[in-house]
Motif scaffolding. Structure first.
Motif, PDB file in Angstrom:
ATOM      1  N   GLN A   1       3.640  13.339 -12.782  1.00 33.48           N
ATOM      2  CA  GLN A   1       2.712  12.225 -12.979  1.00 33.48           C
ATOM      3  C   GLN A   1       1.568  12.418 -11.994  1.00 33.48           C
ATOM      4  O   GLN A   1       1.757  12.344 -10.781  1.00 33.48           O
ATOM      5  CB  GLN A   1       3.383  10.875 -12.747  1.00 33.48           C
ATOM      6  CG  GLN A   1       2.461   9.704 -13.084  1.00 33.48           C
ATOM      7  CD  GLN A   1       3.106   8.368 -12.824  1.00 33.48           C
ATOM      8  OE1 GLN A   1       3.646   8.146 -11.753  1.00 33.48           O
ATOM      9  NE2 GLN A   1       3.065   7.477 -13.794  1.00 33.48           N
ATOM     10  N   LEU A   2       0.392  12.689 -12.517  1.00 31.00           N
ATOM     11  CA  LEU A   2      -0.766  12.991 -11.684  1.00 31.00           C
ATOM     12  C   LEU A   2      -1.781  11.857 -11.737  1.00 31.00           C
ATOM     13  O   LEU A   2      -1.940  11.196 -12.759  1.00 31.00           O
ATOM     14  CB  LEU A   2      -1.427  14.290 -12.156  1.00 31.00           C
ATOM     15  CG  LEU A   2      -0.540  15.540 -12.142  1.00 31.00           C
ATOM     16  CD1 LEU A   2      -1.284  16.722 -12.746  1.00 31.00           C
ATOM     17  CD2 LEU A   2      -0.097  15.865 -10.725  1.00 31.00           C
ATOM     18  N   GLY A   3      -2.469  11.666 -10.620  1.00 32.65           N
ATOM     19  CA  GLY A   3      -3.539  10.682 -10.581  1.00 32.65           C
ATOM     20  C   GLY A   3      -3.123   9.295 -10.147  1.00 32.65           C
ATOM     21  O   GLY A   3      -3.969   8.429  -9.937  1.00 32.65           O
ATOM     22  N   HIS A   4      -1.819   9.072  -9.998  1.00 35.71           N
ATOM     23  CA  HIS A   4      -1.361   7.728  -9.656  1.00 35.71           C
ATOM     24  C   HIS A   4      -1.907   7.291  -8.296  1.00 35.71           C
ATOM     25  O   HIS A   4      -2.356   6.153  -8.132  1.00 35.71           O
ATOM     26  CB  HIS A   4       0.166   7.692  -9.652  1.00 35.71           C
ATOM     27  CG  HIS A   4       0.741   6.317  -9.556  1.00 35.71           C
ATOM     28  ND1 HIS A   4       0.946   5.515 -10.658  1.00 35.71           N
ATOM     29  CD2 HIS A   4       1.132   5.585  -8.486  1.00 35.71           C
ATOM     30  CE1 HIS A   4       1.455   4.356 -10.274  1.00 35.71           C
ATOM     31  NE2 HIS A   4       1.578   4.372  -8.969  1.00 35.71           N
ATOM     32  N   TYR A   5      -1.875   8.197  -7.325  1.00 35.00           N
ATOM     33  CA  TYR A   5      -2.345   7.847  -5.982  1.00 35.00           C
ATOM     34  C   TYR A   5      -3.869   7.782  -5.929  1.00 35.00           C
ATOM     35  O   TYR A   5      -4.444   6.865  -5.334  1.00 35.00           O
ATOM     36  CB  TYR A   5      -1.828   8.864  -4.963  1.00 35.00           C
ATOM     37  CG  TYR A   5      -0.321   8.905  -4.871  1.00 35.00           C
ATOM     38  CD1 TYR A   5       0.395   7.787  -4.448  1.00 35.00           C
ATOM     39  CD2 TYR A   5       0.385  10.045  -5.225  1.00 35.00           C
ATOM     40  CE1 TYR A   5       1.780   7.812  -4.379  1.00 35.00           C
ATOM     41  CE2 TYR A   5       1.774  10.075  -5.154  1.00 35.00           C
ATOM     42  CZ  TYR A   5       2.462   8.962  -4.732  1.00 35.00           C
ATOM     43  OH  TYR A   5       3.827   8.986  -4.668  1.00 35.00           O
ATOM     44  N   GLU A   6      -4.521   8.774  -6.542  1.00 31.16           N
ATOM     45  CA  GLU A   6      -5.983   8.824  -6.485  1.00 31.16           C
ATOM     46  C   GLU A   6      -6.628   7.648  -7.210  1.00 31.16           C
ATOM     47  O   GLU A   6      -7.755   7.259  -6.898  1.00 31.16           O
ATOM     48  CB  GLU A   6      -6.493  10.129  -7.098  1.00 31.16           C
ATOM     49  CG  GLU A   6      -6.203  11.372  -6.273  1.00 31.16           C
ATOM     50  CD  GLU A   6      -4.786  11.903  -6.482  1.00 31.16           C
ATOM     51  OE1 GLU A   6      -4.436  12.905  -5.853  1.00 31.16           O
ATOM     52  OE2 GLU A   6      -4.036  11.308  -7.288  1.00 31.16           O
ATOM     53  N   LEU A   7      -5.923   7.094  -8.184  1.00 28.62           N
ATOM     54  CA  LEU A   7      -6.476   5.994  -8.970  1.00 28.62           C
ATOM     55  C   LEU A   7      -5.910   4.649  -8.538  1.00 28.62           C
ATOM     56  O   LEU A   7      -5.854   3.700  -9.317  1.00 28.62           O
ATOM     57  CB  LEU A   7      -6.217   6.247 -10.459  1.00 28.62           C
ATOM     58  CG  LEU A   7      -6.830   7.554 -10.985  1.00 28.62           C
ATOM     59  CD1 LEU A   7      -6.436   7.794 -12.428  1.00 28.62           C
ATOM     60  CD2 LEU A   7      -8.343   7.551 -10.831  1.00 28.62           C
ATOM     61  N   SER A   8      -5.501   4.581  -7.284  1.00 34.00           N
ATOM     62  CA  SER A   8      -5.133   3.316  -6.637  1.00 34.00           C
ATOM     63  C   SER A   8      -6.147   3.102  -5.519  1.00 34.00           C
ATOM     64  O   SER A   8      -6.040   3.724  -4.460  1.00 34.00           O
ATOM     65  CB  SER A   8      -3.709   3.379  -6.070  1.00 34.00           C
ATOM     66  OG  SER A   8      -2.759   3.584  -7.094  1.00 34.00           O
ATOM     67  N   TRP A   9      -7.137   2.285  -5.764  1.00 33.31           N
ATOM     68  CA  TRP A   9      -8.256   2.169  -4.833  1.00 33.31           C
ATOM     69  C   TRP A   9      -7.975   1.123  -3.766  1.00 33.31           C
ATOM     70  O   TRP A   9      -7.840  -0.058  -4.061  1.00 33.31           O
ATOM     71  CB  TRP A   9      -9.536   1.801  -5.581  1.00 33.31           C
ATOM     72  CG  TRP A   9     -10.749   1.969  -4.718  1.00 33.31           C
ATOM     73  CD1 TRP A   9     -11.416   0.995  -4.033  1.00 33.31           C
ATOM     74  CD2 TRP A   9     -11.416   3.196  -4.421  1.00 33.31           C
ATOM     75  NE1 TRP A   9     -12.457   1.539  -3.330  1.00 33.31           N
ATOM     76  CE2 TRP A   9     -12.487   2.890  -3.548  1.00 33.31           C
ATOM     77  CE3 TRP A   9     -11.213   4.520  -4.803  1.00 33.31           C
ATOM     78  CZ2 TRP A   9     -13.350   3.864  -3.061  1.00 33.31           C
ATOM     79  CZ3 TRP A   9     -12.076   5.486  -4.323  1.00 33.31           C
ATOM     80  CH2 TRP A   9     -13.127   5.158  -3.468  1.00 33.31           C
TER      81      TRP A   9
ATOM     82  N   MET B   1       5.816  11.448  -9.034  1.00 35.22           N
ATOM     83  CA  MET B   1       4.410  11.259  -8.720  1.00 35.22           C
ATOM     84  C   MET B   1       3.979  12.295  -7.684  1.00 35.22           C
ATOM     85  O   MET B   1       4.653  12.478  -6.675  1.00 35.22           O
ATOM     86  CB  MET B   1       4.171   9.856  -8.160  1.00 35.22           C
ATOM     87  CG  MET B   1       4.490   8.736  -9.118  1.00 35.22           C
ATOM     88  SD  MET B   1       4.225   7.127  -8.345  1.00 35.22           S
ATOM     89  CE  MET B   1       4.905   6.061  -9.604  1.00 35.22           C
ATOM     90  N   VAL B   2       2.871  12.938  -7.952  1.00 37.35           N
ATOM     91  CA  VAL B   2       2.371  13.974  -7.057  1.00 37.35           C
ATOM     92  C   VAL B   2       0.880  13.768  -6.858  1.00 37.35           C
ATOM     93  O   VAL B   2       0.137  13.577  -7.819  1.00 37.35           O
ATOM     94  CB  VAL B   2       2.623  15.383  -7.635  1.00 37.35           C
ATOM     95  CG1 VAL B   2       2.118  16.446  -6.678  1.00 37.35           C
ATOM     96  CG2 VAL B   2       4.098  15.590  -7.920  1.00 37.35           C
ATOM     97  N   SER B   3       0.446  13.814  -5.604  1.00 34.15           N
ATOM     98  CA  SER B   3      -0.982  13.789  -5.322  1.00 34.15           C
ATOM     99  C   SER B   3      -1.601  15.096  -5.799  1.00 34.15           C
ATOM    100  O   SER B   3      -0.975  16.159  -5.731  1.00 34.15           O
ATOM    101  CB  SER B   3      -1.205  13.610  -3.818  1.00 34.15           C
ATOM    102  OG  SER B   3      -2.543  13.849  -3.475  1.00 34.15           O
ATOM    103  N   LEU B   4      -2.835  15.042  -6.281  1.00 33.81           N
ATOM    104  CA  LEU B   4      -3.488  16.262  -6.762  1.00 33.81           C
ATOM    105  C   LEU B   4      -3.565  17.321  -5.672  1.00 33.81           C
ATOM    106  O   LEU B   4      -3.442  18.517  -5.943  1.00 33.81           O
ATOM    107  CB  LEU B   4      -4.889  15.936  -7.275  1.00 33.81           C
ATOM    108  CG  LEU B   4      -4.981  15.124  -8.572  1.00 33.81           C
ATOM    109  CD1 LEU B   4      -6.435  14.918  -8.962  1.00 33.81           C
ATOM    110  CD2 LEU B   4      -4.231  15.807  -9.703  1.00 33.81           C
ATOM    111  N   ASN B   5      -3.761  16.895  -4.432  1.00 29.73           N
ATOM    112  CA  ASN B   5      -3.865  17.844  -3.328  1.00 29.73           C
ATOM    113  C   ASN B   5      -2.530  18.504  -2.986  1.00 29.73           C
ATOM    114  O   ASN B   5      -2.487  19.421  -2.168  1.00 29.73           O
ATOM    115  CB  ASN B   5      -4.417  17.155  -2.076  1.00 29.73           C
ATOM    116  CG  ASN B   5      -5.904  16.885  -2.184  1.00 29.73           C
ATOM    117  OD1 ASN B   5      -6.562  17.363  -3.105  1.00 29.73           O
ATOM    118  ND2 ASN B   5      -6.440  16.117  -1.267  1.00 29.73           N
TER     119      ASN B   5
END
Length: 202
Positions: free
Chosen positions: A27-35, A1-5
């Protein structure tokens, strides 16, 4: 898992290793799409800036540290997901997801030189209704970006059953059974990729 930034820094740090690798699985977007912010902020237009962050692998979650979501909070989360659906029907896509799509396209473009070595995994499903809603909405863009850059895409979001048996108590992290599904999916990647190509050609 990697943050987009972190994608740009990951490429800079490990450029030689990435060039020599047979496969690059991200795996992208996992962190950004955890609100986890204030819910109202998801409807607000936020400044679109990309500030690179140093890449540092995150530790795996502790099983002992996970706790189930209280029932009253589950009801609130379902209500929030319903609000998101209503908002999209009346106003179109959320500003936050529009920004996420832009960031995703830019970050995947940085990986284009690595071509078909890149395997993009979609975010895992979640038992949290808001996270699940955000991740489901992001899947079409991930498919489009992967296809445009010649990457293979593994849709773990659809492959993992959204059932408590595959998650830790918090409903956000996969347990051993959930990760076994991911391992099986990746082990069958050639067959999976061929099937997707056949479906897309129909």
């Amino acid at each position: 898992m990697v943050s987009l930034n972190q994608v740009a820094d990951l490429i800079t740090q490990h450029k030689v290793e990435l060039m020599q690798a047979d496969q690059i699985v991200l795996q992208l977007g996992h962190y950004e799409l955890s609100w986890r912010k204030c819910f109202r902020e998801i409807f607000q237009q936020q400044p679109f800036t990309i500030t690179p962050k140093p890449y540092q692998p995150k530790p795996l979650p502790s099983v002992a540290g996970t706790a189930p979501t209280p029932y009253h909070q589950q009801l609130k989360n379902w209500f929030k997901a319903a609000i998101l659906t209503l908002y999209k029907a009346q106003n179109g896509q959320l500003p936050y997801l529009k920004q996420f799509d832009q960031r995703l396209m830019q970050m995947l473009a940085l990986l284009a030189p690595y071509g078909d070595k890149v395997i993009v995994m979609t975010p895992f499903p979640s038992l949290h209704p808001v996270d699940q809603w955000l991740r489901r909405e992001s899947i079409p863009t991930m498919y489009t970006c992967a296809r445009q850059n010649g990457f293979r895409l593994v849709d773990t979001f659809s492959a993992i059953p959204r059932q408590a048996a595959y998650f830790l108590a918090d409903g956000a992290h996969l347990n051993a059974q959930g990760h076994a599904v991911v391992a099986l999916l990746l082990s069958q990647l050639p067959v999976y990729t061929a099937l997707l190509e056949e479906i897309n050609c129909l």
